[in-house]
Design an enzyme around this catalytic site. Structure first.
Site, PDB file in Angstrom:
ATOM      1  N   GLU A 266       0.799  -1.347   0.007  1.00 29.92           N
ATOM      2  CA  GLU A 266      -0.111   0.003   0.029  1.00 29.92           C
ATOM      3  C   GLU A 266       0.879   1.223   0.019  1.00 29.92           C
ATOM      4  OE1 GLU A 266      -2.716   0.547   3.218  1.00 29.92           O
ATOM      5  OE2 GLU A 266      -3.400  -1.484   3.127  1.00 29.92           O
ATOM      6  N   GLU A 320     -13.050   4.674   0.247  1.00 25.43           N
ATOM      7  CA  GLU A 320     -14.119   3.904   1.393  1.00 25.43           C
ATOM      8  C   GLU A 320     -14.903   4.441   2.093  1.00 25.43           C
ATOM      9  OE1 GLU A 320     -11.965  -0.211   1.657  1.00 25.43           O
ATOM     10  OE2 GLU A 320     -10.267   1.068   1.452  1.00 25.43           O
ATOM     11  N   LYS A 323     -15.301   4.025   6.054  1.00 31.29           N
ATOM     12  CA  LYS A 323     -14.051   3.816   6.848  1.00 31.29           C
ATOM     13  C   LYS A 323     -14.312   4.731   7.920  1.00 31.29           C
ATOM     14  CE  LYS A 323     -10.303   1.354   4.988  1.00 31.29           C
ATOM     15  NZ  LYS A 323      -9.003   1.476   4.419  1.00 31.29           N
ATOM     16  N   GLU A 329      -8.853   9.197   5.665  1.00 31.90           N
ATOM     17  CA  GLU A 329      -8.952   7.919   5.570  1.00 31.90           C
ATOM     18  C   GLU A 329     -10.221   7.459   4.423  1.00 31.90           C
ATOM     19  OE1 GLU A 329      -7.758   5.101   6.991  1.00 31.90           O
ATOM     20  OE2 GLU A 329      -6.200   6.558   7.767  1.00 31.90           O
TER      21      GLU A 329
END
Ligand SMILES: *[C@@H]1O[C@H](CO)[C@@H](O)[C@H](O)[C@H]1NC(C)=O
Ligand SMILES: *[C@@H]1O[C@H](CO)[C@@H](O)[C@H](O)[C@H]1NC(C)=O
Length: 433
Positions: A266, A320, A323, A329
């Site tokens: 990542e 996302e 999250k 994030e």
């Protein structure tokens, strides 16, 4: 005046390498996280990926709908067991066999599964029990893979946060937290014995957040900066990504594991965040991801691993939205749920023909025959490498194949020796390697 044979070979190799790199970046992957309620159907994602230079996708689990959608696309797939699976995988070899049967063998080889990650960031979870069960779980998955005669074809590893390192600055002082003791050594022995990579999540973004100065930002974004000299080696590092990856290299080398390959599982940069967060912005995200992709494409490597690009899975394919945590994030996505680019970092294939955007169907009905969703017209950010057909003469066809590989320089030398043996006019000093 004449051109030496070796010079021609070198130019030919260079041209061919450029040609193959124009549309194929086997070292660029992407993370496909699913903590979201607005993701497009897997089939639309599979089409989207095929329009990009991304050749590998990492899933955090083993969602059958995605694994099936990626079948026969040529895209390689990394799947993962959850941390919650680890105790059963560690204690029960049959559970590992079942896991491999239902998540790998059911789809392989149509779905090109190349790697299984056992758990995510377990070593920094603080859960001593789980840390102790990690290697036995990996071993049982490996045994199940071997039992299916897929040893070497499908690798088994696990993913670590950068905080497994106790020290990372300067890069040459990189070392693992000594509190892991033999647990880390045994894990590395497993990776070495099975030819599996060490997978790590370096985030220059977090390095900048903890040191928010302008020169640190430029260093993190691959922008012009004075560099940072590694006092141990005298190497002047020009970007944080190389510094972080080389810190991992140094930590592995220090334990005697010089031949374990590193994979960046990542890395990314959020394009927005909360008002009190330093760093997230479209400009910064575009600079980080775009410059990282160009850095990888250049094949320059890192100072400690020159001449090749570390396999890198960008974070992330989509935002996302479910999250928890800071706004950043939920804002790492390279593509919007309607499949348009969040910002352009040159991921689309250079020969991508612009198409008319069409309305997008939401996630809920996952019908197998989702209509193709054309992409919004885009201009590639990177200059298109001219793809004039380079047809090698029949006699040097073997060279054309060699040139596709990363160690082409070494191969050129081998070819030169061969030519010398056959009495052709080759002089080593014709080539500046
Ligand atoms: C090493 O790990 C221990 C246990 O998780 C932790 O308390 C300590 O802060 C870590 N040391 C460093 C230098 O990160
Ligand atoms: C896709 O979504 C993005 C972000 O929500 C939006 O800005 C863009 O206009 C949308 N494009 C199309 C073609 O609907």
């Amino acid at each position: 005046m004449f051109l030496h044979c070796s010079s021609i070979l070198f130019l030919l190799c260079f041209a061919l390498q450029s040609f193959y790199l124009a549309n194929s970046q086997s070292f660029i992957g992407v993370n496909y996280g699913q903590v979201a309620d607005n993701l497009p159907p897997p089939s639309a994602t599979a089409k989207l990926l095929q329009s990009t230079i991304i050749e590998k996708v990492r899933l955090y689990g083993a969602d059958p709908a995605i694994i099936i959608a990626l079948a026969n696309t040529g895209i390689s797939i990394v799947i993962g067991t959850t941390n919650g699976d680890i105790p059963a995988l560690a204690s029960d070899p049959n559970f590992a066999v079942q896991w491999v049967n239902s998540n790998v063998l059911a789809y392989y080889p149509a779905s090109k599964i190349i790697l299984i990650t056992v758990g995510n960031e377990v070593m920094t979870s603080g859960d001593q029990n789980l840390m102790g069960q990690l290697l036995p779980a990996m071993q049982n998955i490996q045994n199940a893979i071997n039992g299916a005669s897929l040893g070497g074809k499908i690798k088994v590893s696990t993913v670590h946060a950068m905080s497994v390192l106790a020290q990372s600055e300067p890069p040459s002082s990189g070392s693992f937290n000594s509190s892991f003791g033999d647990t880390m050594r045994s894990l590395l022995q497993f990776l070495q014995a099975n030819g599996s990579p060490f997978m790590i999540n370096p985030y220059p973004f977090f390095a900048y957040q903890s040191d928010p100065r302008a020169e640190t930002l430029a260093f993190c974004l691959f922008q012009p900066n004075a560099g940072r000299v590694d006092s141990g080696t005298g190497i002047n590092y020009m970007n944080m990504f190389d510094a972080q990856v080389d810190a991992v290299r140094s930590a592995l080398n220090a334990m005697g594991f010089k031949d374990i390959e590193i994979v960046v599982a990542e890395t990314g940069w959020p394009y927005k965040g909360d008002a009190n967060e330093v760093g997230p912005s479209v400009d910064n995200a575009r600079a980080y991801n775009g410059n990282l992709i160009n850095h990888l494409k250049s094949m320059v490597g890192t100072p400690l691993m020159p001449g090749k690009s570390v396999d890198t899975y960008l974070f992330a394919l989509y935002d996302e939205d479910l999250k928890p945590g800071a706004g950043s994030e939920r804002s790492f996505g390279l593509f919007n749920p309607n499949l348009s680019m969040t910002y352009d970092v040159g991921l689309l294939k250079s020969n991508q023909t612009p198409a008319t955007p069409a309305p997008i169907t939401p996630e809920t009905p996952v019908s197998p025959s989702t209509p193709a969703i054309p992409l919004t017209p885009v201009t590639p950010a990177t200059p298109v490498i001219p793809t004039t057909p380079v047809t090698p003469p029949a006699g040097v066809y073997g060279i054309a194949i060699s040139c596709k590989q990363q160690h082409s320089r070494l191969l050129i030398l081998v070819i030169m020796v061969a030519f010398t043996l056959f009495g052709l006019p080759v002089r080593g000093d014709d080539i500046l390697l």
